[in-house]
Design a protein around this motif. Structure first.
Motif, PDB file in Angstrom:
ATOM      1  N   ALA A  80       0.821  -1.219   0.000  1.00 51.55           N
ATOM      2  CA  ALA A  80       0.000   0.000   0.000  1.00 51.55           C
ATOM      3  C   ALA A  80       0.850   1.263   0.000  1.00 51.55           C
ATOM      4  CB  ALA A  80      -0.924  -0.003   1.216  1.00 51.55           C
ATOM      5  N   ARG A  81       2.079   1.135   0.404  1.00 53.07           N
ATOM      6  CA  ARG A  81       2.978   2.294   0.459  1.00 53.07           C
ATOM      7  C   ARG A  81       3.274   2.849  -0.928  1.00 53.07           C
ATOM      8  NH1 ARG A  81       9.036   2.076   3.276  1.00 53.07           N
ATOM      9  NH2 ARG A  81       9.228   4.345   3.675  1.00 53.07           N
ATOM     10  N   THR A  82       3.254   1.985  -1.940  1.00 54.38           N
ATOM     11  CA  THR A  82       3.646   2.411  -3.287  1.00 54.38           C
ATOM     12  C   THR A  82       2.605   2.116  -4.360  1.00 54.38           C
ATOM     13  OG1 THR A  82       4.804   0.294  -3.628  1.00 54.38           O
ATOM     14  CG2 THR A  82       6.112   2.146  -2.784  1.00 54.38           C
ATOM     15  N   ASP A  83       1.541   1.407  -4.018  1.00 56.16           N
ATOM     16  CA  ASP A  83       0.555   0.966  -5.003  1.00 56.16           C
ATOM     17  C   ASP A  83      -0.810   1.520  -4.594  1.00 56.16           C
ATOM     18  OD1 ASP A  83      -1.433  -0.540  -6.371  1.00 56.16           O
ATOM     19  OD2 ASP A  83      -0.049  -2.210  -6.646  1.00 56.16           O
ATOM     20  N   SER A  84      -1.352   2.432  -5.375  1.00 50.51           N
ATOM     21  CA  SER A  84      -2.602   3.094  -5.004  1.00 50.51           C
ATOM     22  C   SER A  84      -3.781   2.110  -4.982  1.00 50.51           C
ATOM     23  CB  SER A  84      -2.902   4.251  -5.968  1.00 50.51           C
ATOM     24  OG  SER A  84      -3.019   3.783  -7.300  1.00 50.51           O
ATOM     25  N   ALA A  85      -3.789   1.136  -5.896  1.00 52.23           N
ATOM     26  CA  ALA A  85      -4.865   0.153  -5.896  1.00 52.23           C
ATOM     27  C   ALA A  85      -4.818  -0.701  -4.630  1.00 52.23           C
ATOM     28  CB  ALA A  85      -4.779  -0.727  -7.140  1.00 52.23           C
ATOM     29  N   MET A  86      -3.605  -1.086  -4.226  1.00 52.64           N
ATOM     30  CA  MET A  86      -3.463  -1.857  -2.993  1.00 52.64           C
ATOM     31  C   MET A  86      -3.820  -1.011  -1.774  1.00 52.64           C
ATOM     32  SD  MET A  86      -2.973  -4.550  -1.286  1.00 52.64           S
ATOM     33  CE  MET A  86      -2.490  -5.702  -2.563  1.00 52.64           C
ATOM     34  N   TYR A  87      -3.486   0.255  -1.828  1.00 45.94           N
ATOM     35  CA  TYR A  87      -3.845   1.172  -0.734  1.00 45.94           C
ATOM     36  C   TYR A  87      -5.368   1.198  -0.554  1.00 45.94           C
ATOM     37  CZ  TYR A  87      -4.063   5.516   1.993  1.00 45.94           C
ATOM     38  OH  TYR A  87      -4.306   6.454   2.964  1.00 45.94           O
ATOM     39  N   ASP A  88      -6.107   1.319  -1.650  1.00 53.44           N
ATOM     40  CA  ASP A  88      -7.567   1.333  -1.576  1.00 53.44           C
ATOM     41  C   ASP A  88      -8.101   0.002  -1.045  1.00 53.44           C
ATOM     42  OD1 ASP A  88      -7.591   3.912  -2.577  1.00 53.44           O
ATOM     43  OD2 ASP A  88      -8.001   3.292  -4.644  1.00 53.44           O
ATOM     44  N   PHE A  89      -7.510  -1.094  -1.501  1.00 49.36           N
ATOM     45  CA  PHE A  89      -7.913  -2.409  -1.008  1.00 49.36           C
ATOM     46  C   PHE A  89      -7.651  -2.530   0.488  1.00 49.36           C
ATOM     47  CE2 PHE A  89      -6.334  -6.643   0.214  1.00 49.36           C
ATOM     48  CZ  PHE A  89      -7.486  -7.395   0.038  1.00 49.36           C
ATOM     49  N   TRP A  90      -6.489  -2.091   0.903  1.00 43.14           N
ATOM     50  CA  TRP A  90      -6.056  -2.212   2.300  1.00 43.14           C
ATOM     51  C   TRP A  90      -6.996  -1.470   3.242  1.00 43.14           C
ATOM     52  CZ3 TRP A  90      -2.482   1.480   5.049  1.00 43.14           C
ATOM     53  CH2 TRP A  90      -2.022   0.954   6.252  1.00 43.14           C
ATOM     54  N   LEU A  91      -7.567  -0.366   2.790  1.00 42.86           N
ATOM     55  CA  LEU A  91      -8.431   0.441   3.639  1.00 42.86           C
ATOM     56  C   LEU A  91      -9.876  -0.066   3.697  1.00 42.86           C
ATOM     57  CD1 LEU A  91      -7.259   4.108   2.951  1.00 42.86           C
ATOM     58  CD2 LEU A  91      -6.548   2.518   4.759  1.00 42.86           C
ATOM     59  N   GLN A  92     -10.198  -1.107   2.940  1.00 44.61           N
ATOM     60  CA  GLN A  92     -11.534  -1.667   3.023  1.00 44.61           C
ATOM     61  C   GLN A  92     -11.783  -2.212   4.429  1.00 44.61           C
ATOM     62  OE1 GLN A  92     -12.539  -4.459  -0.109  1.00 44.61           O
ATOM     63  NE2 GLN A  92     -11.406  -3.289  -1.633  1.00 44.61           N
ATOM     64  N   PRO A  93     -13.006  -2.032   4.946  1.00 46.98           N
ATOM     65  CA  PRO A  93     -13.288  -2.476   6.320  1.00 46.98           C
ATOM     66  C   PRO A  93     -12.958  -3.937   6.591  1.00 46.98           C
ATOM     67  CG  PRO A  93     -15.055  -1.072   5.525  1.00 46.98           C
ATOM     68  CD  PRO A  93     -14.141  -1.306   4.344  1.00 46.98           C
ATOM     69  N   MET A  94     -13.164  -4.803   5.606  1.00 48.47           N
ATOM     70  CA  MET A  94     -12.895  -6.219   5.850  1.00 48.47           C
ATOM     71  C   MET A  94     -11.405  -6.509   6.013  1.00 48.47           C
ATOM     72  SD  MET A  94     -13.309  -8.090   2.152  1.00 48.47           S
ATOM     73  CE  MET A  94     -12.099  -7.855   0.850  1.00 48.47           C
TER      74      MET A  94
ATOM     75  N   GLY B  45      -9.023  -3.958   7.206  1.00 48.20           N
ATOM     76  CA  GLY B  45      -8.647  -3.362   8.481  1.00 48.20           C
ATOM     77  C   GLY B  45      -7.505  -2.387   8.454  1.00 48.20           C
ATOM     78  N   GLY B  46      -7.101  -1.942   7.259  1.00 46.85           N
ATOM     79  CA  GLY B  46      -5.978  -1.018   7.181  1.00 46.85           C
ATOM     80  C   GLY B  46      -6.250   0.346   7.801  1.00 46.85           C
ATOM     81  N   GLN B  47      -7.506   0.754   7.842  1.00 42.32           N
ATOM     82  CA  GLN B  47      -7.822   2.071   8.404  1.00 42.32           C
ATOM     83  C   GLN B  47      -7.415   2.158   9.878  1.00 42.32           C
ATOM     84  OE1 GLN B  47      -9.180   4.843   6.608  1.00 42.32           O
ATOM     85  NE2 GLN B  47      -8.263   5.747   8.442  1.00 42.32           N
ATOM     86  N   GLU B  48      -7.616   1.078  10.609  1.00 46.07           N
ATOM     87  CA  GLU B  48      -7.212   1.062  12.020  1.00 46.07           C
ATOM     88  C   GLU B  48      -5.698   1.223  12.154  1.00 46.07           C
ATOM     89  OE1 GLU B  48     -11.164  -1.060  11.876  1.00 46.07           O
ATOM     90  OE2 GLU B  48      -9.374  -0.929  10.631  1.00 46.07           O
ATOM     91  N   THR B  49      -4.970   0.608  11.239  1.00 46.37           N
ATOM     92  CA  THR B  49      -3.514   0.776  11.258  1.00 46.37           C
ATOM     93  C   THR B  49      -3.137   2.211  10.920  1.00 46.37           C
ATOM     94  OG1 THR B  49      -3.119  -1.533  10.674  1.00 46.37           O
ATOM     95  CG2 THR B  49      -1.360   0.033  10.188  1.00 46.37           C
ATOM     96  N   LEU B  50      -3.749   2.758   9.899  1.00 48.01           N
ATOM     97  CA  LEU B  50      -3.468   4.140   9.512  1.00 48.01           C
ATOM     98  C   LEU B  50      -3.770   5.098  10.670  1.00 48.01           C
ATOM     99  CD1 LEU B  50      -2.428   5.222   6.795  1.00 48.01           C
ATOM    100  CD2 LEU B  50      -4.790   5.848   6.249  1.00 48.01           C
ATOM    101  N   ASP B  51      -4.893   4.878  11.351  1.00 47.80           N
ATOM    102  CA  ASP B  51      -5.252   5.732  12.488  1.00 47.80           C
ATOM    103  C   ASP B  51      -4.204   5.673  13.590  1.00 47.80           C
ATOM    104  OD1 ASP B  51      -7.584   6.381  11.148  1.00 47.80           O
ATOM    105  OD2 ASP B  51      -8.862   5.042  12.334  1.00 47.80           O
ATOM    106  N   ALA B  52      -3.614   4.497  13.783  1.00 45.16           N
ATOM    107  CA  ALA B  52      -2.600   4.344  14.829  1.00 45.16           C
ATOM    108  C   ALA B  52      -1.349   5.171  14.543  1.00 45.16           C
ATOM    109  CB  ALA B  52      -2.231   2.870  14.984  1.00 45.16           C
ATOM    110  N   TYR B  53      -1.157   5.533  13.285  1.00 43.39           N
ATOM    111  CA  TYR B  53      -0.014   6.359  12.888  1.00 43.39           C
ATOM    112  C   TYR B  53      -0.445   7.784  12.546  1.00 43.39           C
ATOM    113  CZ  TYR B  53       2.803   2.105  12.641  1.00 43.39           C
ATOM    114  OH  TYR B  53       3.479   0.943  12.947  1.00 43.39           O
TER     115      TYR B  53
END
Length: 236
Positions: free
Chosen positions: A89-103, A105-113
């Motif tokens: 997700a650091r370098t791939d925008s499509a993966m970034y969008d996938f990672w942030l999907q609720p199922m 859980g990337g948003q919780e990680t992003l919030d922690a930072y």
């Protein structure tokens, strides 16, 4: 031998002298990690193997990685598929969008930072990058996902090591017991199937963070309310 080389030698060879503790998927659950380490009370010489998925879904990925880094050379940390998602997700925008999907859980990680990947310390990126895909012991093979049963360990594909589901586990040609995470056991109970022990026990969903003592064959668990339990677990 230089100090750096000495630390590397210690980390690579410690597990051959002392039987490690193996910890399942942590998923950002820092409080449970702290409680489990307090319950285990390992000596500084006891190897601790973590099976990956340090991030996502739970509230404090940053705290989890800080705590694991602080363990120093006694930690042998493996890579999980969620850890790969964050790296990509650091370098791939499509993966970034996938990672942030609720199922996922990337948003919780992003919030922690603080809401942005630019806030992730270099030491945390290095922690993820340096994670191993597997670790072999005398009687066990530790891995996030699983193993192709017919393929020697050194020839396993990263896709299988990271993503094989527990329900597809079969006895490996090495004859060793596999310890894995990745496939969440919703009831919070570790499971043994065809010579494979799964200790992903739903830590972020009301279950437990689980550790397995590879010498005494004891399961240790803590939940979100700091309730602890331990019990023997036969792998025969």
């Amino acid at each position: 031998m230089s100090p750096t080389a000495s630390k590397t030698f210690l980390k690579d060879n410690l597990s051959h002298f002392l039987m490690p503790l193996v910890i399942g998927d942590i998923h950002g659950c820092h409080r449970q990690l702290n409680d489990l380490l307090a319950l285990l009370s390992p000596s500084s010489n006891t190897p601790i193997i973590t099976l990956g998925d340090y991030i996502d879904r739970g509230p404090d990925t940053k705290g989890v990685i800080d705590t694991l880094i602080a363990l120093g050379p006694q930690l042998i940390h493996l890579k999980g598929n969620h850890d790969v998602f964050m790296e990509q997700a650091r370098t791939d925008s499509a993966m970034y969008d996938f990672w942030l999907q609720p199922m996922v859980g990337g948003q919780e990680t992003l919030d922690a930072y603080g809401g942005h990947l630019d806030n992730v310390p270099d030491a945390h990126w290095q922690f993820l990058a340096s994670a191993k895909l597997y670790h072999e012991l005398d009687d066990f093979i530790c891995v996030h996902g699983g193993l192709d049963p017919k393929v020697p360990l050194a020839q396993q594909s990263p896709e299988v090591l990271l993503n094989l589901r527990f329900q597809h586990a079969k006895k490996h040609c090495s004859g060793k017991t596999i310890i894995c995470g990745h496939t969440r056991q919703i009831d919070g109970k570790p499971k043994l199937r065809r010579n494979t022990l799964c200790i992903d026990t739903n830590v972020f969903g009301g279950g437990y963070l689980t550790a397995f003592d590879t010498q005494q064959h004891i399961i240790y668990q803590v939940d979100e309310n700091s309730q602890c339990q331990q019990f023997p677990f036969s792998i025969s």
